[in-house]
Design a protein around this motif. Structure first.
Motif, PDB file in Angstrom:
ATOM      1  N   ARG A 111       0.881  -1.284   0.016  1.00  0.00           N
ATOM      2  CA  ARG A 111       0.134  -0.079   0.029  1.00  0.00           C
ATOM      3  C   ARG A 111       0.898   1.226  -0.062  1.00  0.00           C
ATOM      4  NH1 ARG A 111      -5.436   0.365  -0.512  1.00  0.00           N
ATOM      5  NH2 ARG A 111      -5.760   1.904   1.082  1.00  0.00           N
ATOM      6  N   HIS A 112       1.857   1.310   0.829  1.00  0.00           N
ATOM      7  CA  HIS A 112       2.931   2.281   0.912  1.00  0.00           C
ATOM      8  C   HIS A 112       3.540   2.531  -0.655  1.00  0.00           C
ATOM      9  CE1 HIS A 112       5.628   5.352   2.474  1.00  0.00           C
ATOM     10  NE2 HIS A 112       6.720   4.654   1.808  1.00  0.00           N
ATOM     11  N   TYR A 113       4.067   1.515  -1.230  1.00  0.00           N
ATOM     12  CA  TYR A 113       4.284   1.880  -2.521  1.00  0.00           C
ATOM     13  C   TYR A 113       3.633   2.226  -3.399  1.00  0.00           C
ATOM     14  CZ  TYR A 113       5.971   0.158  -7.183  1.00  0.00           C
ATOM     15  OH  TYR A 113       6.287  -0.229  -8.297  1.00  0.00           O
ATOM     16  N   ALA A 114       2.227   1.616  -3.265  1.00  0.00           N
ATOM     17  CA  ALA A 114       1.053   1.931  -4.334  1.00  0.00           C
ATOM     18  C   ALA A 114       0.851   3.509  -4.189  1.00  0.00           C
ATOM     19  CB  ALA A 114      -0.246   1.416  -4.273  1.00  0.00           C
ATOM     20  N   HIS A 115       0.741   4.026  -3.105  1.00  0.00           N
ATOM     21  CA  HIS A 115       0.429   5.496  -2.998  1.00  0.00           C
ATOM     22  C   HIS A 115       1.493   6.339  -3.001  1.00  0.00           C
ATOM     23  CE1 HIS A 115      -2.596   4.491   0.491  1.00  0.00           C
ATOM     24  NE2 HIS A 115      -3.102   4.068  -0.676  1.00  0.00           N
ATOM     25  N   GLU A 116       2.602   5.720  -3.722  1.00  0.00           N
ATOM     26  CA  GLU A 116       3.689   6.701  -4.239  1.00  0.00           C
ATOM     27  C   GLU A 116       3.808   6.507  -5.789  1.00  0.00           C
ATOM     28  OE1 GLU A 116       7.148   5.946  -2.179  1.00  0.00           O
ATOM     29  OE2 GLU A 116       6.807   6.973  -0.494  1.00  0.00           O
ATOM     30  N   ASP A 117       2.851   5.753  -6.222  1.00  0.00           N
ATOM     31  CA  ASP A 117       2.664   5.420  -7.791  1.00  0.00           C
ATOM     32  C   ASP A 117       1.955   6.427  -8.194  1.00  0.00           C
ATOM     33  OD1 ASP A 117       1.848   4.678 -10.254  1.00  0.00           O
ATOM     34  OD2 ASP A 117       2.912   2.570  -9.944  1.00  0.00           O
ATOM     35  N   ALA A 118       2.325   7.249  -9.347  1.00  0.00           N
ATOM     36  CA  ALA A 118       1.514   8.315  -9.793  1.00  0.00           C
ATOM     37  C   ALA A 118       0.153   7.903 -10.691  1.00  0.00           C
ATOM     38  CB  ALA A 118       2.365   9.374 -10.802  1.00  0.00           C
ATOM     39  N   ARG A 119       0.467   6.720 -11.157  1.00  0.00           N
ATOM     40  CA  ARG A 119      -0.861   6.085 -11.952  1.00  0.00           C
ATOM     41  C   ARG A 119      -2.025   5.494 -11.123  1.00  0.00           C
ATOM     42  NH1 ARG A 119       2.668   1.581 -14.649  1.00  0.00           N
ATOM     43  NH2 ARG A 119       3.547   1.410 -12.417  1.00  0.00           N
ATOM     44  N   VAL A 120      -1.668   5.246  -9.693  1.00  0.00           N
ATOM     45  CA  VAL A 120      -2.584   4.700  -8.818  1.00  0.00           C
ATOM     46  C   VAL A 120      -2.887   6.055  -8.236  1.00  0.00           C
ATOM     47  CG1 VAL A 120      -2.707   3.826  -6.503  1.00  0.00           C
ATOM     48  CG2 VAL A 120      -1.253   2.757  -8.235  1.00  0.00           C
ATOM     49  N   VAL A 121      -2.224   7.152  -7.930  1.00  0.00           N
ATOM     50  CA  VAL A 121      -2.744   8.415  -7.240  1.00  0.00           C
ATOM     51  C   VAL A 121      -3.866   8.969  -8.247  1.00  0.00           C
ATOM     52  CG1 VAL A 121      -2.032  10.660  -6.419  1.00  0.00           C
ATOM     53  CG2 VAL A 121      -0.529   8.812  -5.750  1.00  0.00           C
ATOM     54  N   ALA A 122      -3.300   9.059  -9.307  1.00  0.00           N
ATOM     55  CA  ALA A 122      -4.383   9.718 -10.485  1.00  0.00           C
ATOM     56  C   ALA A 122      -5.619   8.988 -10.475  1.00  0.00           C
ATOM     57  CB  ALA A 122      -3.745   9.767 -11.899  1.00  0.00           C
ATOM     58  N   ALA A 123      -5.519   7.704 -10.401  1.00  0.00           N
ATOM     59  CA  ALA A 123      -6.694   6.800 -10.831  1.00  0.00           C
ATOM     60  C   ALA A 123      -7.754   6.893  -9.486  1.00  0.00           C
ATOM     61  CB  ALA A 123      -6.429   5.475 -11.117  1.00  0.00           C
ATOM     62  N   VAL A 124      -6.911   6.728  -8.243  1.00  0.00           N
ATOM     63  CA  VAL A 124      -7.728   7.127  -6.993  1.00  0.00           C
ATOM     64  C   VAL A 124      -8.433   8.277  -6.786  1.00  0.00           C
ATOM     65  CG1 VAL A 124      -7.593   7.124  -4.496  1.00  0.00           C
ATOM     66  CG2 VAL A 124      -6.495   5.270  -5.783  1.00  0.00           C
ATOM     67  N   ARG A 125      -7.737   9.348  -7.209  1.00  0.00           N
ATOM     68  CA  ARG A 125      -8.128  10.796  -7.152  1.00  0.00           C
ATOM     69  C   ARG A 125      -9.454  10.898  -8.155  1.00  0.00           C
ATOM     70  NH1 ARG A 125      -3.756  13.657  -8.711  1.00  0.00           N
ATOM     71  NH2 ARG A 125      -3.216  13.962  -6.478  1.00  0.00           N
ATOM     72  N   GLU A 126      -9.418  10.282  -9.190  1.00  0.00           N
ATOM     73  CA  GLU A 126     -10.831  10.460 -10.232  1.00  0.00           C
ATOM     74  C   GLU A 126     -11.737   9.578  -9.419  1.00  0.00           C
ATOM     75  OE1 GLU A 126     -13.333  11.151 -13.228  1.00  0.00           O
ATOM     76  OE2 GLU A 126     -11.541  12.294 -12.584  1.00  0.00           O
ATOM     77  N   SER A 127     -11.570   8.335  -9.117  1.00  0.00           N
ATOM     78  CA  SER A 127     -12.714   7.448  -8.266  1.00  0.00           C
ATOM     79  C   SER A 127     -13.220   8.126  -7.113  1.00  0.00           C
ATOM     80  CB  SER A 127     -12.124   6.258  -8.109  1.00  0.00           C
ATOM     81  OG  SER A 127     -13.148   5.354  -7.400  1.00  0.00           O
ATOM     82  N   VAL A 128     -12.607   8.862  -6.248  1.00  0.00           N
ATOM     83  CA  VAL A 128     -13.160   9.282  -4.937  1.00  0.00           C
ATOM     84  C   VAL A 128     -13.771  10.579  -5.465  1.00  0.00           C
ATOM     85  CG1 VAL A 128     -10.982   8.435  -3.588  1.00  0.00           C
ATOM     86  CG2 VAL A 128     -11.053  10.796  -4.599  1.00  0.00           C
ATOM     87  N   ARG A 129     -14.243  11.079  -6.269  1.00  0.00           N
ATOM     88  CA  ARG A 129     -14.926  11.966  -6.518  1.00  0.00           C
ATOM     89  C   ARG A 129     -16.686  11.464  -6.375  1.00  0.00           C
ATOM     90  NH1 ARG A 129     -15.892  14.175 -11.107  1.00  0.00           N
ATOM     91  NH2 ARG A 129     -15.294  12.619 -12.511  1.00  0.00           N
ATOM     92  N   PHE A 130     -16.512  10.182  -6.549  1.00  0.00           N
ATOM     93  CA  PHE A 130     -17.868   9.467  -6.402  1.00  0.00           C
ATOM     94  C   PHE A 130     -18.178   8.591  -5.278  1.00  0.00           C
ATOM     95  CE2 PHE A 130     -16.541   9.502 -10.746  1.00  0.00           C
ATOM     96  CZ  PHE A 130     -17.412  10.409 -11.442  1.00  0.00           C
ATOM     97  N   LEU A 131     -17.031   9.030  -4.080  1.00  0.00           N
ATOM     98  CA  LEU A 131     -17.187   8.021  -2.842  1.00  0.00           C
ATOM     99  C   LEU A 131     -17.698   8.892  -1.877  1.00  0.00           C
ATOM    100  CD1 LEU A 131     -16.071   5.620  -1.545  1.00  0.00           C
ATOM    101  CD2 LEU A 131     -14.025   6.816  -1.215  1.00  0.00           C
ATOM    102  N   GLU A 132     -18.638   8.238  -1.323  1.00  0.00           N
ATOM    103  CA  GLU A 132     -19.140   8.929   0.156  1.00  0.00           C
ATOM    104  C   GLU A 132     -18.525   8.025   1.475  1.00  0.00           C
ATOM    105  OE1 GLU A 132     -23.329   8.335   0.133  1.00  0.00           O
ATOM    106  OE2 GLU A 132     -23.528  10.068  -1.463  1.00  0.00           O
ATOM    107  N   SER A 133     -18.205   6.899   1.313  1.00  0.00           N
ATOM    108  CA  SER A 133     -17.408   6.559   2.510  1.00  0.00           C
ATOM    109  C   SER A 133     -16.799   5.197   2.373  1.00  0.00           C
ATOM    110  CB  SER A 133     -18.465   6.135   3.779  1.00  0.00           C
ATOM    111  OG  SER A 133     -19.265   5.026   3.171  1.00  0.00           O
TER     112      SER A 133
END
Length: 247
Positions: A210-232
């Protein structure tokens, strides 16, 4: 007052505009067959958890004689004294037949259900489908740990957030630190909820990954897009019981 021709032209313009609105309200593609899964969660009295696990392992063969169990786990982190099990059914008629047979199975009722019911504080069940782009996976080996991540998404269904959600899952998957077991979308229960089941060799490998993934720019970009639709979001680390098909 509008004439007939004007009304027809207005109706035609509205009809051309409607497909985009309808698409935004659709639930998105669904698997072609009727197969679904039931996720059952038992909240067990703390003083009875050890006994519950022992009885489940001893007698579960009586229940699996009626239908397929995908797996059963106890919660280690993210929830205490919980047992989570997943069952597979061909369709709703199949589930009804199984439930009737289980209710009439005197050995199962006598050896497990009647003694265990006083152990429980609460029961909950959800009917879920595998998302169309996912199949039930298998762990790389026995002896690991599972993580169930539950996402409560904004209303609108996969037509609204499905593409972004899938991209976020694939971004984590492509890092290679974890194994995807299944992605389940709720049909009965809280709607717009998705359960993602992962497997890791152990909790420390998961933490490092998880620590490694959170430093991966591709993961960060994809998660940033997905969390726009996240409530919890809720995460639970799960330990498979000895009797679980997924270990």
């Amino acid at each position: 007052m509008l004439g007939l021709r004007a009304l027809l032209l207005r109706g035609a313009r509205r009809a051309r505009a409607c497909p985009q609105v309808r698409a935004s309200l659709a639930t998105g593609p669904r698997q072609s067959d009727g197969t679904f899964y039931e996720i059952r969660t038992y909240d067990v009295k703390p003083s009875k958890m050890k006994e519950f696990v022992e009885m489940f392992n001893k007698h579960i063969h009586l229940r699996t004689a009626h239908s397929e169990m995908v797996g059963i786990w106890t919660a280690e982190f993210g929830g205490m004294n919980k047992a989570i099990h997943i069952w597979k059914f061909d369709n709703f008629a199949h589930r009804a037949e199984v439930r009737k047979a289980v209710a009439n199975d005197k050995e199962w009722q006598g050896k497990f259900i009647s003694p265990v019911l006083p152990f429980l504080n609460k029961q909950n069940n959800e009917i879920v489908y595998l998302v169309p782009w996912c199949e039930i996976g298998k762990p790389s080996k026995e002896g690991g740990v599972y993580e169930m991540v539950t996402f409560q998404m904004k209303p609108g269904g996969p037509a609204l957030w499905g593409q972004a959600f899938r991209a976020a899952i694939n971004a984590h998957l492509n890092t290679g630190y974890t194994k995807l077991i299944g992605v389940f979308h709720t049909e009965y229960g809280l709607l717009n909820r998705v359960h993602v089941l992962w497997w890791n060799e152990n909790p420390d490998n998961r933490a490092a990954g998880r620590h490694y993934a959170h430093e991966d720019a591709r993961v960060v970009a994809a998660v940033r897009e997905s969390v726009r639709f996240l409530e919890s979001q809720q995460n639970m680390l799960l330990i498979p019981m000895p009797c679980s098909p997924l270990k």
